[in-house]
Write a protein that holds these residues in place. Structure first.
Motif, PDB file in Angstrom:
ATOM      1  N   MET A  64       0.909  -1.127   0.019  1.00 50.45           N
ATOM      2  CA  MET A  64       0.240   0.041  -0.033  1.00 50.45           C
ATOM      3  C   MET A  64       0.949   1.276   0.059  1.00 50.45           C
ATOM      4  N   SER A  65       1.983   1.152  -1.030  1.00 49.75           N
ATOM      5  CA  SER A  65       2.710   2.489  -0.720  1.00 49.75           C
ATOM      6  C   SER A  65       2.152   3.432  -1.616  1.00 49.75           C
ATOM      7  N   LYS A  66       2.726   4.792  -1.327  1.00 49.64           N
ATOM      8  CA  LYS A  66       2.344   6.003  -2.105  1.00 49.64           C
ATOM      9  C   LYS A  66       3.079   6.330  -3.028  1.00 49.64           C
ATOM     10  N   PRO A  67       2.846   7.022  -4.302  1.00 47.41           N
ATOM     11  CA  PRO A  67       3.607   7.067  -5.213  1.00 47.41           C
ATOM     12  C   PRO A  67       4.734   8.143  -4.917  1.00 47.41           C
ATOM     13  N   TYR A  68       4.486   8.962  -4.107  1.00 46.56           N
ATOM     14  CA  TYR A  68       5.780  10.171  -3.590  1.00 46.56           C
ATOM     15  C   TYR A  68       6.983   9.325  -3.009  1.00 46.56           C
ATOM     16  N   GLN A  69       6.674   8.232  -2.277  1.00 53.68           N
ATOM     17  CA  GLN A  69       7.755   7.554  -1.422  1.00 53.68           C
ATOM     18  C   GLN A  69       8.846   7.190  -2.285  1.00 53.68           C
ATOM     19  N   SER A  70       8.657   7.187  -3.520  1.00 53.17           N
ATOM     20  CA  SER A  70       9.980   6.928  -4.451  1.00 53.17           C
ATOM     21  C   SER A  70      11.069   8.022  -4.555  1.00 53.17           C
ATOM     22  N   ILE A  71      10.371   9.147  -4.152  1.00 56.42           N
ATOM     23  CA  ILE A  71      11.380  10.250  -4.316  1.00 56.42           C
ATOM     24  C   ILE A  71      12.482  10.315  -3.385  1.00 56.42           C
ATOM     25  N   PRO A  72      13.799  10.440  -3.744  1.00 58.08           N
ATOM     26  CA  PRO A  72      14.784  10.454  -2.808  1.00 58.08           C
ATOM     27  C   PRO A  72      14.860  11.635  -2.057  1.00 58.08           C
ATOM     28  N   ILE A  73      15.515  11.553  -0.766  1.00 57.44           N
ATOM     29  CA  ILE A  73      15.551  12.602   0.183  1.00 57.44           C
ATOM     30  C   ILE A  73      17.055  13.089   0.337  1.00 57.44           C
ATOM     31  N   SER A  74      17.298  14.138   0.466  1.00 57.42           N
ATOM     32  CA  SER A  74      18.640  14.691   1.001  1.00 57.42           C
ATOM     33  C   SER A  74      18.285  15.919   1.723  1.00 57.42           C
ATOM     34  N   PRO A  96      13.733   5.352   7.060  1.00 61.07           N
ATOM     35  CA  PRO A  96      14.075   6.882   6.720  1.00 61.07           C
ATOM     36  C   PRO A  96      13.796   7.215   5.289  1.00 61.07           C
ATOM     37  N   ARG A  97      13.746   6.350   4.328  1.00 55.30           N
ATOM     38  CA  ARG A  97      13.593   6.497   3.037  1.00 55.30           C
ATOM     39  C   ARG A  97      12.178   7.012   2.548  1.00 55.30           C
ATOM     40  N   THR A  98      11.096   6.509   3.516  1.00 56.54           N
ATOM     41  CA  THR A  98       9.534   6.808   3.293  1.00 56.54           C
ATOM     42  C   THR A  98       8.902   7.384   4.536  1.00 56.54           C
ATOM     43  N   PRO A  99       9.261   8.368   5.028  1.00 56.21           N
ATOM     44  CA  PRO A  99       8.542   8.859   5.994  1.00 56.21           C
ATOM     45  C   PRO A  99       7.363   9.639   5.961  1.00 56.21           C
ATOM     46  N   PRO A 100       6.490   9.431   6.879  1.00 55.06           N
ATOM     47  CA  PRO A 100       5.230  10.209   6.692  1.00 55.06           C
ATOM     48  C   PRO A 100       5.428  11.811   6.473  1.00 55.06           C
ATOM     49  N   PRO A 101       4.821  12.288   5.690  1.00 52.01           N
ATOM     50  CA  PRO A 101       4.869  13.863   5.496  1.00 52.01           C
ATOM     51  C   PRO A 101       5.042  14.761   6.847  1.00 52.01           C
ATOM     52  N   HIS A 102       4.201  14.341   7.699  1.00 51.26           N
ATOM     53  CA  HIS A 102       4.057  15.005   9.161  1.00 51.26           C
ATOM     54  C   HIS A 102       4.964  14.708   9.842  1.00 51.26           C
ATOM     55  N   SER A 103       5.758  13.694   9.857  1.00 50.42           N
ATOM     56  CA  SER A 103       6.991  13.235  10.422  1.00 50.42           C
ATOM     57  C   SER A 103       8.194  13.934  10.134  1.00 50.42           C
ATOM     58  N   THR A 104       8.274  14.581   8.969  1.00 56.74           N
ATOM     59  CA  THR A 104       9.407  15.511   8.714  1.00 56.74           C
ATOM     60  C   THR A 104       9.236  16.896   9.295  1.00 56.74           C
ATOM     61  N   GLY A 105       8.221  17.390   9.649  1.00 59.68           N
ATOM     62  CA  GLY A 105       8.239  18.820  10.259  1.00 59.68           C
ATOM     63  C   GLY A 105       7.785  19.713   8.990  1.00 59.68           C
ATOM     64  N   ALA A 106       7.768  19.120   7.943  1.00 58.87           N
ATOM     65  CA  ALA A 106       7.417  19.987   6.659  1.00 58.87           C
ATOM     66  C   ALA A 106       5.981  20.081   6.135  1.00 58.87           C
ATOM     67  N   ALA A 107       4.961  19.285   6.939  1.00 57.10           N
ATOM     68  CA  ALA A 107       3.681  19.227   6.330  1.00 57.10           C
ATOM     69  C   ALA A 107       2.733  19.665   7.447  1.00 57.10           C
ATOM     70  N   ILE A 108       1.773  20.647   7.096  1.00 56.54           N
ATOM     71  CA  ILE A 108       0.830  21.072   8.297  1.00 56.54           C
ATOM     72  C   ILE A 108      -0.508  21.057   7.782  1.00 56.54           C
ATOM     73  N   ASP A 109      -1.655  20.930   8.616  1.00 56.08           N
ATOM     74  CA  ASP A 109      -2.899  20.967   8.257  1.00 56.08           C
ATOM     75  C   ASP A 109      -3.434  22.464   8.735  1.00 56.08           C
ATOM     76  N   VAL A 110      -4.016  23.089   7.921  1.00 58.70           N
ATOM     77  CA  VAL A 110      -4.489  24.307   8.333  1.00 58.70           C
ATOM     78  C   VAL A 110      -5.890  24.543   7.912  1.00 58.70           C
ATOM     79  N   THR A 111      -6.606  25.657   8.522  1.00 62.36           N
ATOM     80  CA  THR A 111      -7.870  26.035   8.078  1.00 62.36           C
ATOM     81  C   THR A 111      -7.972  27.692   8.340  1.00 62.36           C
ATOM     82  N   LEU A 112      -9.006  28.459   8.343  1.00 64.28           N
ATOM     83  CA  LEU A 112      -9.205  29.452   8.427  1.00 64.28           C
ATOM     84  C   LEU A 112      -9.999  30.031   9.459  1.00 64.28           C
TER      85      LEU A 112
END
Length: 236
Positions: free
Chosen positions: A1-11, A132-148
Motif C-alpha cells: 500500500m505504498s504511496k507514489p511520492y515515496q519513491s522520491i529520494p531525500i537529501s 528513513p526513505r519513506t517518512p510520513p509527511p507530518h513526521s518530517t516537520g514539513a507538512a501542516i494541516d491548516v484552516t481559516l
C-alpha cells in the motif's frame, strides 16, 4: 500500500524543528486543545506545533498575504509535526472510527473488510513507516494541516470549509464543491480556494485528497512539484 511520492529520494537540508509557540507567531493561531493530544496520542516531549524553520517562515509569509486579502482573518494551525508513534496511533484510531461508522465490530472483521477499510483510511493518512526513505509527511516537520478563522463579536471563530479536517469522505477532496451551484457550496469552495491561494503564495503545495493539508520540501511536495529531491526527511 505504498504511496507514489515515496519513491522520491531525500537529501535532508538539516534545518531544525522549531516550536511555533516560541516564535511570537501573533498573526496566526493554533487550535487548542489539540484534538490528537486530547485522544492521548503519544507525542512525548514535543507538542504538535513544531515545524522546520523554513516552514515557519513560509507560514508567516502566507499569513501576511491573507491579512492583505482579509485583515480580520487568520490561518489556524490544526496540526504539524507528528512522531511515527502518533501517526500509527491516528491511523489505528481512524480505522476503528471508520469501522464503527459502518456498524462493524472491529474484533470480528474479515480480511476483506479489513483491507477495504484500510484502503479508505489510506486515502487520507500516510503510512506510519519508520524507514528513513519513506517518512510520513507530518513526521518530517514539513507538512501542516491548516484552516481559516475569522474575527467575530465572540472572538475568533472557524470559517466553514464544508467539511471537518480528517473526515474520511469525498467531501475532503479540495475541489469537491467546485461543481455545485447552490450558494452555500459556492461559499465553501471559495473558502477552500482562498486557503489554497494564500498557502501557495507561501510556497506550499496542497495534498490532492485533503483541502487542509499543505507541505513544502517533503516527498509529497517534490512529487507534486516534479522536483527530483525532497529536502526534508523524517525527524525523530
Amino acid at each position: 500500500m505504498s504511496k507514489p511520492y515515496q519513491s522520491i529520494p531525500i537529501s535532508d537540508c538539516g534545518e531544525p524543528l522549531v516550536a511555533i509557540a516560541a516564535n511570537s507567531l501573533n498573526a496566526m493561531i493554533t487550535i487548542d486543545p489539540h484534538p490528537y493530544v486530547s485522544l492521548q496520542a503519544p507525542y512525548g516531549d514535543r507538542s504538535p506545533f513544531w515545524v522546520r524553520q523554513g516552514i515557519l517562515e513560509r507560514l508567516q509569509k502566507a499569513q501576511a498575504y491573507l491579512q492583505i486579502l482579509h485583515s480580520n482573518w487568520k490561518i489556524a494551525l490544526f496540526d504539524a509535526y507528528r512522531p511515527i508513534p502518533v501517526q500509527q496511533f491516528m491511523v489505528d484510531y481512524s480505522f476503528a472510527q471508520l469501522a464503527a461508522s459502518k456498524g462493524l465490530d472491529i474484533t470480528a472483521l474479515t480480511e476483506e473488510q479489513k483491507n477495504a477499510l484500510m484502503e479508505e483510511v489510506m486515502k487520507f493518512w500516510a503510512i506510519p513507516s519508520d524507514d528513513p526513505r519513506t517518512p510520513p509527511p507530518h513526521s518530517t516537520g514539513a507538512a501542516i494541516d491548516v484552516t481559516l478563522y475569522e474575527h467575530s463579536p465572540e472572538g475568533m471563530i472557524p470559517v466553514d470549509m464544508g467539511s471537518p479536517i480528517d473526515e474520511i469522505s469525498d467531501r475532503s477532496l479540495p475541489n469537491y464543491f467546485a461543481s455545485f451551484r447552490n450558494a452555500q457550496a459556492v461559499e465553501f469552495h471559495r473558502h477552500r480556494e482562498l486557503l489554497s491561494q494564500v498557502m501557495t503564495h507561501g510556497g506550499f503545495v496542497r495534498h490532492p485528497n485533503e483541502w487542509w493539508h499543505f507541505s513544502y520540501g517533503d516527498q509529497l511536495w517534490a512529487w507534486i512539484s516534479h522536483e527530483q529531491l525532497a529536502i526534508y526527511g523524517g525527524v525523530s
